[in-house]
Each structure stands twice: as structure tokens, then as C-alpha cells.
Motif scaffolding. Structure first.
Motif, PDB file in Angstrom:
ATOM      1  N   LEU A  36       3.571   1.156  -5.021  1.00 58.07           N
ATOM      2  CA  LEU A  36       3.947  -0.043  -4.281  1.00 58.07           C
ATOM      3  C   LEU A  36       3.478  -1.303  -4.998  1.00 58.07           C
ATOM      4  O   LEU A  36       4.232  -2.282  -5.128  1.00 58.07           O
ATOM      5  N   ALA A  37       2.233  -1.296  -5.509  1.00 59.68           N
ATOM      6  CA  ALA A  37       1.697  -2.469  -6.203  1.00 59.68           C
ATOM      7  C   ALA A  37       2.515  -2.789  -7.451  1.00 59.68           C
ATOM      8  O   ALA A  37       2.820  -3.950  -7.736  1.00 59.68           O
ATOM      9  N   THR A  38       2.882  -1.756  -8.208  1.00 61.05           N
ATOM     10  CA  THR A  38       3.676  -1.969  -9.429  1.00 61.05           C
ATOM     11  C   THR A  38       5.084  -2.438  -9.085  1.00 61.05           C
ATOM     12  O   THR A  38       5.624  -3.358  -9.715  1.00 61.05           O
ATOM     13  N   ALA A  39       5.674  -1.817  -8.082  1.00 63.05           N
ATOM     14  CA  ALA A  39       7.049  -2.165  -7.691  1.00 63.05           C
ATOM     15  C   ALA A  39       7.145  -3.597  -7.180  1.00 63.05           C
ATOM     16  O   ALA A  39       8.152  -4.278  -7.390  1.00 63.05           O
ATOM     17  N   GLN A  40       6.077  -4.078  -6.509  1.00 60.34           N
ATOM     18  CA  GLN A  40       6.100  -5.451  -6.003  1.00 60.34           C
ATOM     19  C   GLN A  40       6.203  -6.461  -7.142  1.00 60.34           C
ATOM     20  O   GLN A  40       6.795  -7.527  -6.983  1.00 60.34           O
TER      21      GLN A  40
END
Length: 527
Positions: free
Chosen positions: A67-71
Motif C-alpha cells: 500500500l505504501a509503495t502503491a500510494q
């Protein structure tokens, strides 16, 4: 239709969610599945889903990391997280990272999932709208900045301004008082090519733009040449701008040194008022450039050049003399002519263009004397190639070029290249034996009893690569061995091989190995 990606390492969970509802009836299309976070990122790049339903706990890369990378990469994509009861802390982190909801697996039913899905669809619509508005605003801002930059550029060149560009300058109050700072990356290394310098200049430009926004009311940055930028600034506090400019040059110099391991030359003009002063500003910067060329002072203001003037050098006679000595194949005559010109240039302030012209003429004469074909670069050393003439910035670099060139001419005249084989083997052996130390060309040249400029030329010609490339190749080979040995942390390897900081080591590693040290480590882990 909203594209949906499912991510879970448990096949039963994936199967259960896939068949939990009629996706099309809810305006969705199930476009793919993944078994871990890393695989999910690959699928997101390929499928570009609007919504992602992801497990929090997965191997390789967990859901929170995904999730952190995708954001960062896909800010409009909305996540629904799946968790177990004991994973509350991870679930809370996912909400902080803008997941729209988290669902407990053993309490999941169709109604709860539909509610979460509808909330995710609404959030995606909001984010997509914001992205479009943001893109439109960025485009408008970029067009405005481009127009302002063009107006300033034409003002400095004293070129005709259209009514629209003239109005832009008045609207931004440029004529109320403007100054300029020329910013150049110091090109100290003869092996540094224009491409590398342009990359570094681009990074310095980004840093300069941020600092200028903090230092001046308004400013634009223009590309002056392959390694030089021009910052033009103005604002309401005209009387305080010289102080702002001093602070800016100090801060940018610190950033360049600490982050990019580079030194800058910066020339600060006076403040000019009114229309028609652009050419005077450029002329003042050009004079500071000539002052820097002669005296090597990297930080200058208009006050430093108050009594500076250049004088013409009688170089045509020396060109003729060099041609006579070259035709006579006189080693002493060629060396003597070049030495006399260097001595004259050192004691007489002059325009850089004069010495560049002289170097170009003797280069052409040498190529003709040694029967070089048109377009052939016989003098290919980093200090003596024709391309290097375009990069000369200060008198010591001109002297270095002439010294290296003279060495090439003497070497060709004597036709005694064979005696250098043992010497070069000694140089290469020293590099291999001391690969974990900081190896400088000057130090190695002193060990073998010749000038650094000539050793650089000789090494390039006989070994087929520059001395710097040979050293860096040896260091990167050793770096790969250290990475495979796993005895040092990645942050320690550069220092162990004599690099001043990890950033420069990583840059050199990528240049010679084709990937970053971390990527190389991952590649070795997979073997």
C-alpha cells in the motif's frame, strides 16, 4: 467498469472472494490476482486497476508495504485491506496510508464486502477527479512559467519582445529591479564527459530552483550551456536582494558539496533597473566569467571586477613558430614554443577565446603533420582531444591541455612507445594492489616519474581506456566481490573502497555495472 485486483497468498481466500459476488452487477471487472505484494506491484503496472483488495499479512512484501509503495506510484488507486483479528496494528497503519476500509477475514460476508466496495468506488472517483484537476493546474502553471522564462531570456539577449512578452515582464515587475547569478558545475575532471556534467547540472538546477523559491520573491532558471545555469531573480525587497543573493550562493554551494560531492562557480551581477538593461547584465556576467578564467576565483560579484581588463596576446606568431618546429620534427622547439605561450598567458590577463583559438590551431597543425585523416582524432587523451577544448573553463585547465598535448606530440616525434609497456604494467599493478584505497592520478604519476597529464594521455592510448575508467572498473569488480561475500553493509562498501560518500559510490556502480548496488545484491540472492 472499475478494474479490481485481488492479492492474497492463500488460494482458498482468493477463490472465496472471486466467487463471493457478481462483479459485473456492481460495475466491476475482476482483472487479475497476485500472491504477494511484489507480484501485485507488477500486476498493477500491467493492469492499472482502480481498486485493490489485499491481504495485510503476505510473504515477500506484506500488504502495508504494498500500500505504501502503491500510494507513491498510483495515488488514485484505492485499497481495501483484509486482516485477521490479531493484526490490528497493521490494519491501523493501512488506514493511515489511506486504505478505504479493512475487513476481518473470518467475519467477511457479502454485504460487508459490497459496502466496502461501494466506498472504494466513490473514493476512486474523488481521487481521479483531483488528479485531473491537479494535472490541469500543473499544465497551466508550466505554460505560464515557460512564457515568463522566454520573456526573461529575450530580455537578457536584448531581442525584440512581443507585446505579450513585454506585458509579462511588466506584470511580474521584473523591471522594478532584477539581478542574475550564473551557476556552473566546476569541471575539474578531464574524464568527466558532457553527458555526466549535464546530468549533474540538471540535479543542481532542481536544488537551485527550490532554494531560489525560499530566497527571492520571484525567479526563473535558464539553461546557459551544457554545464551552466542562469538564475534571474527579482522581488519587492529590491534593497535586500544582494543579501538574499549572498545567502543563496552560500546555501547552494553547501548543498552541491554535501549532497552531490561537487563544487560550483557562481557569479552574481549587480541589480539592474528598467527595460533595456538585459544586455548590460549579461555583459557583466561575461566579464566575471573571464575573471574566473584568469584567476580561478569561483565565487564572484560585480564588485570584484571593477578594475579588471583583458589584453590581446600575440598568438599568431607562436602558431607560425610551432608549425616551423613541428615540420622540422624538433622536440625541443615544439616544447619551447608551447612553454613560452603558457608563460605569456599566465602573466597577462586575456580572453579565454584567444587561448582556445591557439590550442585549436596547434591541434590542427599536429593532425596535419602526422597525416591524420579528416575527422580522425589522433590526440584522443582526455586532456588533449578536440572535444576537451570546448570544456576548458580556466587557465590551469588550458595549461593542462597544452602540457598533455605537448606530451603527445613529443611521444609521436620520438616514436618510442615500446618503452612504456613495463611502466603501464606497473601502474595497473599498483591500482589492483591498492584498490581499497583512494587512488589519485597525480599520486600514481609521481610514483612512475611523469606528469599526471601525460600519464593520462599515455594510459588512454596504450590501454584503450582512461585511467579513471580503469580504476573505477577495478573498484567496481572488488565491490561486486564484497557484496557477494556479505561481510559489509551496503552503506559501508563505498567507504571501504575509498569513496567519499555512498551517493557517489552508488552512481559510479550503476554507471559501470548497469544497476545499483542494492539491485546487484538482490540479483545475487536469486542465484
Amino acid at each position: 467498469m472499475y478494474r479490481v485486483l485481488l492479492v492474497d497468498d492463500e488460494p482458498l481466500i482468493l477463490s472465496g472472494i472471486k466467487h463471493m459476488l457478481d462483479w459485473a452487477a456492481h460495475g466491476c471487472e475482476l482483472v487479475g490476482t497476485a500472491r504477494n505484494g511484489k507480484q501485485a506491484l507488477d500486476e498493477m503496472e500491467r493492469l492499472r486497476p482502480h481498486l485493490v483488495v489485499a491481504d495485510i499479512s503476505m510473504p515477500v512484501m506484506n500488504g502495508v508495504e504494498l500500500l505504501a509503495t502503491a500510494q507513491q506510484r498510483y495515488p488514485e488507486t484505492v485499497f481495501i485491506m483484509l486482516s485477521n483479528l490479531e493484526e490490528f496494528d497493521l490494519a491501523r497503519q493501512s488506514l493511515q496510508l489511506r486504505a478505504v476500509d479493512y475487513l476481518v477475514k473470518n467475519q467477511l460476508d457479502e454485504n460487508k464486502f459490497i459496502l466496502a466496495l461501494e466506498a472504494a468506488k466513490k473514493e476512486n472517483a474523488v481521487r481521479s477527479s483531483h488528479m485531473q484537476n491537479s494535472l490541469s493546474q500543473e499544465t497551466e502553471l508550466a505554460e505560464h512559467k515557460a512564457t515568463l522564462a522566454l520573456a526573461v531570456k529575450r530580455m537578457l539577449a536584448q531581442a525584440p519582445l512581443s507585446i505579450g512578452l513585454e506585458d509579462t515582464l511588466y506584470a511580474h515587475k521584473v523591471y522594478d529591479g532584477f539581478g542574475a547569478i550564473q551557476i556552473r558545475v566546476a569541471n575539474k575532471d578531464a574524464d568527466t564527459g558532457a553527458d555526466d556534467s549535464e546530468d549533474l547540472s540538471s540535479w543542481i538546477g532542481d536544488a537551485a530552483e527550490k532554494l531560489a523559491g525560499q530566497s527571492f520573491g520571484q525567479s526563473v532558471i535558464l539553461k546557459a550551456d551544457w554545464n551552466s545555469l542562469l538564475l534571474v531573480y527579482w522581488g519587492d525587497a529590491v534593497d535586500e536582494m544582494p543579501e538574499y543573493a549572498l545567502r543563496f550562493t552560500q546555501n547552494l554551494g553547501t548543498v552541491a558539496h554535501d549532497i552531490f560531492a561537487s563544487e560550483l562557480c557562481m557569479f552574481t551581477s549587480a541589480i539592474f533597473y528598467g527595460a533595456g538593461q538585459g544586455s548590460a547584465c549579461k555583459a557583466q556576467l561575461a566579464t566575471m566569467d573571464e575573471y574566473f578564467y584568469n584567476f580561478g576565483q569561483p565565487l564572484l560579484t560585480y564588485q570584484d571586477i571593477a578594475n579588471f581588463e583583458v589584453k590581446p596576446l600575440p598568438l599568431q606568431g607562436f602558431v607560425n613558430r610551432f608549425q616551423t618546429e613541428l615540420n622540422a620534427r624538433s622536440v625541443a622547439g615544439c616544447e619551447g614554443t608551447i612553454e613560452r605561450v603558457a608563460a605569456l598567458a599566465a602573466k597577462t590577463p586575456h580572453e579565454k577565446a584567444q587561448m582556445v583559438w591557439f590550442c585549436s590551431k596547434i591541434y590542427e597543425l599536429a593532425c596535419a603533420a602526422f597525416c591524420a585523416l579528416p575527422g580522425e582524432t589522433y590526440f584522443a587523451g582526455p586532456c588533449t582531444g578536440r572535444g576537451r577544448l570546448e570544456q576548458l573553463e580556466c587557465l590551469p585547465q588550458v595549461e593542462e591541455w597544452m602540457q598533455g598535448f605537448c606530451g603527445e606530440v613529443v611521444d609521436r616525434l620520438r616514436r618510442d612507445a615500446s618503452k612504456y609497456s613495463a611502466l603501464l604494467e606497473q601502474v595497473q599493478g599498483y591500482v589492483r594492489d591498492n584498490v581499497e584505497k583512494r587512488i589519485m592520478l597525480q599520486d600514481v604519476a609521481e610514483r612512475v616519474g611523469m606528469s599526471s597529464a601525460y600519464l593520462s594521455v599515455l594510459f588512454k592510448k596504450e590501454c584503450g581506456q582512461s585511467f579513471v575508467d580503469f580504476v573505477n572498473n577495478a573498484k567496481m569488480k572488488r565491490a561486486c566481490e564484497i557484496i557477494r561475500e556479505r561481510k559489509l553493509r551496503m552503506s559501508e562498501i563505498g567507504y571501504a573502497l575509498g569513496f567519499e560518500n555512498a551517493y557517489y559510490f552508488s552512481r559510479v556502480f550503476r554507471r559501470y555495472i548497469g544497476m545499483s548496488p542494492t539491485e546487484y545484491q538482490h540479483a545475487q540472492t536469486k542465484k
